[in-house]
Design a protein around this motif. Sequence first.
Motif, PDB file in Angstrom:
ATOM      1  N   TRP A  56       6.149  76.733  65.187  1.00 21.51           N
ATOM      2  CA  TRP A  56       4.975  77.544  65.531  1.00 21.51           C
ATOM      3  C   TRP A  56       3.711  76.687  65.522  1.00 21.51           C
ATOM      4  N   MET A  57       3.540  75.854  64.486  1.00 16.78           N
ATOM      5  CA  MET A  57       2.343  75.009  64.403  1.00 16.78           C
ATOM      6  C   MET A  57       2.292  74.010  65.544  1.00 16.78           C
ATOM      7  N   SER A  58       3.438  73.453  65.893  1.00 13.69           N
ATOM      8  CA  SER A  58       3.494  72.533  67.024  1.00 13.69           C
ATOM      9  C   SER A  58       3.048  73.232  68.303  1.00 13.69           C
ATOM     10  N   PHE A  59       3.462  74.479  68.462  1.00 11.61           N
ATOM     11  CA  PHE A  59       3.084  75.249  69.636  1.00 11.61           C
ATOM     12  C   PHE A  59       1.583  75.538  69.650  1.00 11.61           C
ATOM     13  N   VAL A  60       1.014  75.825  68.485  1.00 15.78           N
ATOM     14  CA  VAL A  60      -0.430  76.071  68.384  1.00 15.78           C
ATOM     15  C   VAL A  60      -1.209  74.823  68.791  1.00 15.78           C
ATOM     16  N   VAL A  61      -0.744  73.652  68.374  1.00 16.38           N
ATOM     17  CA  VAL A  61      -1.393  72.398  68.788  1.00 16.38           C
ATOM     18  C   VAL A  61      -1.290  72.237  70.299  1.00 16.38           C
ATOM     19  N   SER A  62      -0.132  72.579  70.874  1.00 15.28           N
ATOM     20  CA  SER A  62       0.030  72.519  72.334  1.00 15.28           C
ATOM     21  C   SER A  62      -0.964  73.441  73.031  1.00 15.28           C
ATOM     22  N   ILE A  63      -1.174  74.624  72.472  1.00 12.39           N
ATOM     23  CA  ILE A  63      -2.133  75.564  73.056  1.00 12.39           C
ATOM     24  C   ILE A  63      -3.541  74.967  73.021  1.00 12.39           C
ATOM     25  N   PHE A  64      -3.911  74.379  71.892  1.00 12.23           N
ATOM     26  CA  PHE A  64      -5.246  73.789  71.794  1.00 12.23           C
ATOM     27  C   PHE A  64      -5.422  72.655  72.804  1.00 12.23           C
ATOM     28  N   LEU A  65      -4.461  71.746  72.845  1.00 11.17           N
ATOM     29  CA  LEU A  65      -4.563  70.611  73.766  1.00 11.17           C
ATOM     30  C   LEU A  65      -4.541  71.078  75.221  1.00 11.17           C
ATOM     31  N   ASN A  66      -3.764  72.109  75.520  1.00 11.73           N
ATOM     32  CA  ASN A  66      -3.746  72.653  76.877  1.00 11.73           C
ATOM     33  C   ASN A  66      -5.108  73.247  77.224  1.00 11.73           C
ATOM     34  N   SER A  67      -5.755  73.886  76.260  1.00  8.77           N
ATOM     35  CA  SER A  67      -7.106  74.422  76.477  1.00  8.77           C
ATOM     36  C   SER A  67      -8.084  73.301  76.809  1.00  8.77           C
ATOM     37  N   VAL A  68      -7.961  72.189  76.102  1.00  5.05           N
ATOM     38  CA  VAL A  68      -8.826  71.029  76.379  1.00  5.05           C
ATOM     39  C   VAL A  68      -8.566  70.510  77.788  1.00  5.05           C
ATOM     40  N   ILE A  69      -7.297  70.370  78.154  1.00  5.12           N
ATOM     41  CA  ILE A  69      -6.946  69.862  79.481  1.00  5.12           C
ATOM     42  C   ILE A  69      -7.519  70.766  80.571  1.00  5.12           C
ATOM     43  N   ILE A  70      -7.349  72.072  80.423  1.00  5.65           N
ATOM     44  CA  ILE A  70      -7.821  72.998  81.454  1.00  5.65           C
ATOM     45  C   ILE A  70      -9.336  72.933  81.593  1.00  5.65           C
ATOM     46  N   GLU A  71     -10.057  72.926  80.482  1.00  4.71           N
ATOM     47  CA  GLU A  71     -11.517  72.889  80.564  1.00  4.71           C
ATOM     48  C   GLU A  71     -12.017  71.533  81.077  1.00  4.71           C
ATOM     49  N   GLU A  72     -11.339  70.460  80.720  1.00  8.98           N
ATOM     50  CA  GLU A  72     -11.682  69.156  81.290  1.00  8.98           C
ATOM     51  C   GLU A  72     -11.438  69.161  82.792  1.00  8.98           C
TER      52      GLU A  72
END
Length: 117
Positions: A56-72
Amino acid sequence: MIRIKKFAENLLAWMKESETNDWLIPSTYLLSNIMSRFYYNLKSIRPDKFDNVGGWMSFVVSIFLNSVIIEEYYWNKSLGSNFKIRHSKLSSSNRYFLDNLKVVNDNLDILGFHFGS
């Protein structure tokens, strides 16, 4: 172990560069968009889909990094870039994050990332 050491060296180099390069300091607008996207995506995941806390924590990190990628992506699109990423929410699989990470890896120069020596 070598990859972790290389990552740590690159992170340290990035941190030193950010002390003197204002381009690396993100705007409050960008940070706000990243956190909003992260928050709304985080609300949509189902913790019961994961077998353990680590998954679950690994997935949460993926969500955060994906958010960064999308906004970038949106930031760079406003600067005229033409690469494509997926904007779908992650709910139980990090497939879209991995797809987006590949696009980032293929467009490091456009995004301004320069790793290694």
